[in-house]
Design a protein around this motif. Structure first.
Motif, PDB file in Angstrom:
ATOM      1  N   SER A   1       3.532 -20.555  -0.272  1.00 29.67           N
ATOM      2  CA  SER A   1       3.894 -20.191  -1.650  1.00 29.67           C
ATOM      3  C   SER A   1       4.896 -19.052  -1.622  1.00 29.67           C
ATOM      4  N   GLY A   2       5.729 -18.978  -2.662  1.00 22.29           N
ATOM      5  CA  GLY A   2       6.754 -17.949  -2.719  1.00 22.29           C
ATOM      6  C   GLY A   2       6.215 -16.613  -3.190  1.00 22.29           C
ATOM      7  N   GLY A   3       7.119 -15.659  -3.335  1.00 18.11           N
ATOM      8  CA  GLY A   3       6.765 -14.350  -3.862  1.00 18.11           C
ATOM      9  C   GLY A   3       6.090 -13.452  -2.843  1.00 18.11           C
ATOM     10  N   GLU A   4       5.629 -12.305  -3.322  1.00 14.66           N
ATOM     11  CA  GLU A   4       4.941 -11.319  -2.494  1.00 14.66           C
ATOM     12  C   GLU A   4       3.524 -11.115  -3.017  1.00 14.66           C
ATOM     13  N   ILE A   5       2.679 -10.554  -2.168  1.00 12.55           N
ATOM     14  CA  ILE A   5       1.277 -10.350  -2.526  1.00 12.55           C
ATOM     15  C   ILE A   5       1.167  -9.292  -3.616  1.00 12.55           C
TER      16      ILE A   5
ATOM     17  N   GLU B   1       4.912  -2.204  -2.903  1.00 13.95           N
ATOM     18  CA  GLU B   1       3.846  -1.478  -3.595  1.00 13.95           C
ATOM     19  C   GLU B   1       2.540  -1.580  -2.822  1.00 13.95           C
ATOM     20  N   LEU B   2       2.183  -2.774  -2.349  1.00  9.18           N
ATOM     21  CA  LEU B   2       0.939  -2.939  -1.608  1.00  9.18           C
ATOM     22  C   LEU B   2       0.977  -2.163  -0.305  1.00  9.18           C
ATOM     23  N   ARG B   3       2.115  -2.192   0.404  1.00  8.88           N
ATOM     24  CA  ARG B   3       2.215  -1.447   1.654  1.00  8.88           C
ATOM     25  C   ARG B   3       2.002   0.042   1.410  1.00  8.88           C
ATOM     26  N   GLN B   4       2.555   0.550   0.316  1.00  6.71           N
ATOM     27  CA  GLN B   4       2.390   1.965   0.004  1.00  6.71           C
ATOM     28  C   GLN B   4       0.947   2.288  -0.345  1.00  6.71           C
TER      29      GLN B   4
ATOM     30  N   LYS C   1      -2.224  11.073  -4.299  1.00 10.51           N
ATOM     31  CA  LYS C   1      -2.012   9.693  -4.742  1.00 10.51           C
ATOM     32  C   LYS C   1      -3.309   9.022  -5.206  1.00 10.51           C
ATOM     33  N   GLU C   2      -4.417   9.765  -5.191  1.00 10.38           N
ATOM     34  CA  GLU C   2      -5.712   9.162  -5.502  1.00 10.38           C
ATOM     35  C   GLU C   2      -5.728   8.519  -6.883  1.00 10.38           C
ATOM     36  N   GLN C   3      -5.240   9.221  -7.899  1.00 10.77           N
ATOM     37  CA  GLN C   3      -5.267   8.664  -9.247  1.00 10.77           C
ATOM     38  C   GLN C   3      -4.361   7.452  -9.371  1.00 10.77           C
ATOM     39  N   ASP C   4      -3.246   7.463  -8.646  1.00 10.83           N
ATOM     40  CA  ASP C   4      -2.366   6.292  -8.655  1.00 10.83           C
ATOM     41  C   ASP C   4      -3.089   5.070  -8.078  1.00 10.83           C
ATOM     42  N   ILE C   5      -3.835   5.279  -6.987  1.00 15.83           N
ATOM     43  CA  ILE C   5      -4.585   4.179  -6.379  1.00 15.83           C
ATOM     44  C   ILE C   5      -5.662   3.682  -7.337  1.00 15.83           C
ATOM     45  N   ILE C   6      -6.353   4.608  -8.003  1.00 16.58           N
ATOM     46  CA  ILE C   6      -7.393   4.226  -8.957  1.00 16.58           C
ATOM     47  C   ILE C   6      -6.796   3.426 -10.111  1.00 16.58           C
ATOM     48  N   ASN C   7      -5.681   3.882 -10.638  1.00 18.36           N
ATOM     49  CA  ASN C   7      -5.032   3.162 -11.751  1.00 18.36           C
ATOM     50  C   ASN C   7      -4.580   1.775 -11.309  1.00 18.36           C
TER      51      ASN C   7
END
Length: 522
Positions: free
Chosen positions: A109-113, A207-210, A222-228
């Motif tokens: 399938s195309g696209g990214e995860i 985004e997923l790699r980060q 970055k904790e709140q960013d991960i939670i969001n």
């Protein structure tokens, strides 16, 4: 620490590669038996023009003169589109149009995860659109099902697309952060497994790699960013929308799921107001459903078909009159039915955690939750959970409390809760609590565990800790004890104990410490 994590991810890649090769080979066996006229391999255009590789299985003899209920099955994380062939054949033979597709970013399938992000939800709706136009499926009777990643996407789609009238979410998540970041602690083996699988079989987005990098690095900024990020991908965020849709929701999971622990499913189940069913069995992530993927008899898939027969076909098969919470104990073979989750552990028995214990950090005492997948599978097939000799645990690194011997069997059911007071010597720290069934010789079998991490505490200042251990169903034999063990290092989790830190556990007179054990009514 960085070298260790790189090694963990490398190990995960190798393990997942071997597993997928074996699983794909086995998975092709049922496909080879499928009737050629009922199976089509197709390309479906997903959100933003992304190509989704899919297969369609229709009832034998379908000629367009009759409409059938539609089932859409998104694949699991890292698995190819042949994953559901055996079950798709069974479902088609019983009168369903089944469309299974490889989610974006994986395999062909195309696209990214996107990790069940908005594009994945939009993809699922596009698959429904396509099926209603290109197959003999009826729009009023649409269901979705899946294992793991497919389960999460199915629940999220049902909350956003009201055409989905029934869902079977098997070994999935309702709260992504409550799964891999429970207790504010990174579940590193689970994350490493997901990371490794996606590197082998898919294409990670930037985004997923980060997210993975920040997760491994324990980057608190970055904790709140991960939670969001996780909340956007959790159906618990959209529970009101799902309730408004009125979709019938069945959820099934394993007691020992090391990727998506059972607590988050049980909590979410209690918030649902429509037709619902909750099932828990021994095992680890996706292992209760595994034999069904190869076309073998399987209770989870049997109940899945019954669920759809009732809520998509309207058959009066009695599943809606059964007690909706169905549990299988890790210690016995039979099923137990309950009217709701809060009735599972009808009686609480408290074990007082008296006295004061001080432990040093950064050393694994020997008490731990085992290894992702392996330990819970051993428990599932041989009733051999992780073990520890309780008398030999070094008290320098482990705090230990034990109950008296029980004269009768204690049937632990539900969620054990720990309440204690902790005084740290550093502002951050991690503790891991374990509940053991201790036999006459002092050998402890793991009943449950959970981690807890704190940051920003004042050294020397005590604070209260309330921690829920992972829900379970386990029978403690007569003549055994229960033991609570707390240490600070477990290979399943990233720990946050500064060098030289100590933790002191106390039981103030005005706020005594205890562990509350939920028991089934005798």
């Amino acid at each position: 620490m960085g070298t260790q994590r790189k090694a963990l991810r490398t190990t995960a890649v190798g393990a997942v590669s071997a597993t997928l090769v074996a699983g794909s080979a086995l998975g092709l066996a049922p496909a080879a038996q499928a009737a050629p006229s009922s199976v089509r391999f197709v390309d479906i255009t997903g959100d933003g023009g992304t190509t989704l590789k899919a297969n369609v299985v229709t009832p034998a003899g379908a000629d367009g003169t009759h409409r059938y209920p539609l089932l859409v099955l998104p694949t699991s994380w890292g698995l190819p589109q042949v994953e559901y062939f055996a079950q798709a054949q069974k479902l088609a033979n019983s009168g369903y149009v089944v469309v299974s597709y490889n989610v974006r970013g994986f395999w062909q399938s195309g696209g990214e995860i996107e990790v069940a992000g908005p594009p994945d939800i939009a993809d699922a709706s596009r698959v429904i659109d396509w099926a209603l136009t290109n197959t003999p499926a009826e729009s009023e009777h649409v269901g979705m099902a899946g294992v793991s990643y497919g389960a999460g996407i199915s629940l999220l789609t049902a909350a956003h697309d009201k055409r989905v009238r029934a869902v079977a979410a098997l070994s999935g998540w309702a709260d992504l952060i409550g799964s891999i970041y429970a207790g504010r602690t990174q579940h590193v083996q689970a994350a490493g497994l997901l990371d490794g699988a996606s590197l082998v079989t898919g294409r990670q987005s930037a985004e997923l790699r980060q997210i993975f990098n920040d997760f491994y690095a324990s980057n608190l900024s970055k904790e709140q960013d991960i939670i969001n990020w996780g909340k956007k991908r959790s159906v618990a965020t959209y529970v009101d929308q799902l309730n408004d849709s009125g979709a019938a929701v069945m959820m099934a999971n394993a007691w020992g799921d090391t990727v998506f622990p059972p607590n988050q499913y049980a909590d979410f189940y209690e918030k649902l107001t429509g037709p619902k069913r909750l099932e828990f069995r021994p095992g680890d992530h996706a292992t209760p459903e595994l034999t069904g993927l190869f076309g073998l008899p399987n209770d989870v898939w049997k109940d899945t078909e019954r669920w759809f027969d009732r809520y998509l076909k309207g058959e009066d098969n009695g599943i809606d009159r059964e007690l909706p919470v169905q549990l299988k104990s890790r210690s016995s073979g039979g099923y137990e039915g309950y009217p709701d989750w809060k009735s599972v552990g009808a009686t609480d028995r408290k074990i007082a955690l008296g006295g004061t214990r001080t432990i040093r950090t950064n050393i694994d005492s020997g008490a731990n939750g085992g290894v992702v997948f392996l330990s819970s599978i051993l428990d599932q097939v041989a009733q051999l959970p992780p073990m520890a000799s309780i008398p030999l645990l070094p008290r320098r690194w482990a705090a230990v409390w034990q109950s008296e011997k029980y004269p009768t069997a204690q049937r632990v059911r539900g969620t054990t809760k720990l309440h204690t007071t902790v005084t740290p010597t550093k502002e951050s720290g991690t503790l891991v609590a374990y509940l053991y069934d201790v036999g006459p010789l002092g050998l402890g079998k793991l009943v449950s565990n959970a981690p807890y991490t704190f940051h920003g505490r004042t050294p020397g200042q005590p604070f209260g800790v309330d921690l829920e251990l992972y829900s379970t169903a386990y029978d403690v034999p007569a003549g055994h004890r229960l033991a609570l063990v707390v240490d600070t290092v477990d290979p399943l989790y990233i720990e946050h104990n500064p060098s030289g830190a100590r933790l002191t556990f106390s039981s103030p007179a005005n706020d005594p410490s205890y562990v509350s054990i939920p028991l089934r009514e005798q």
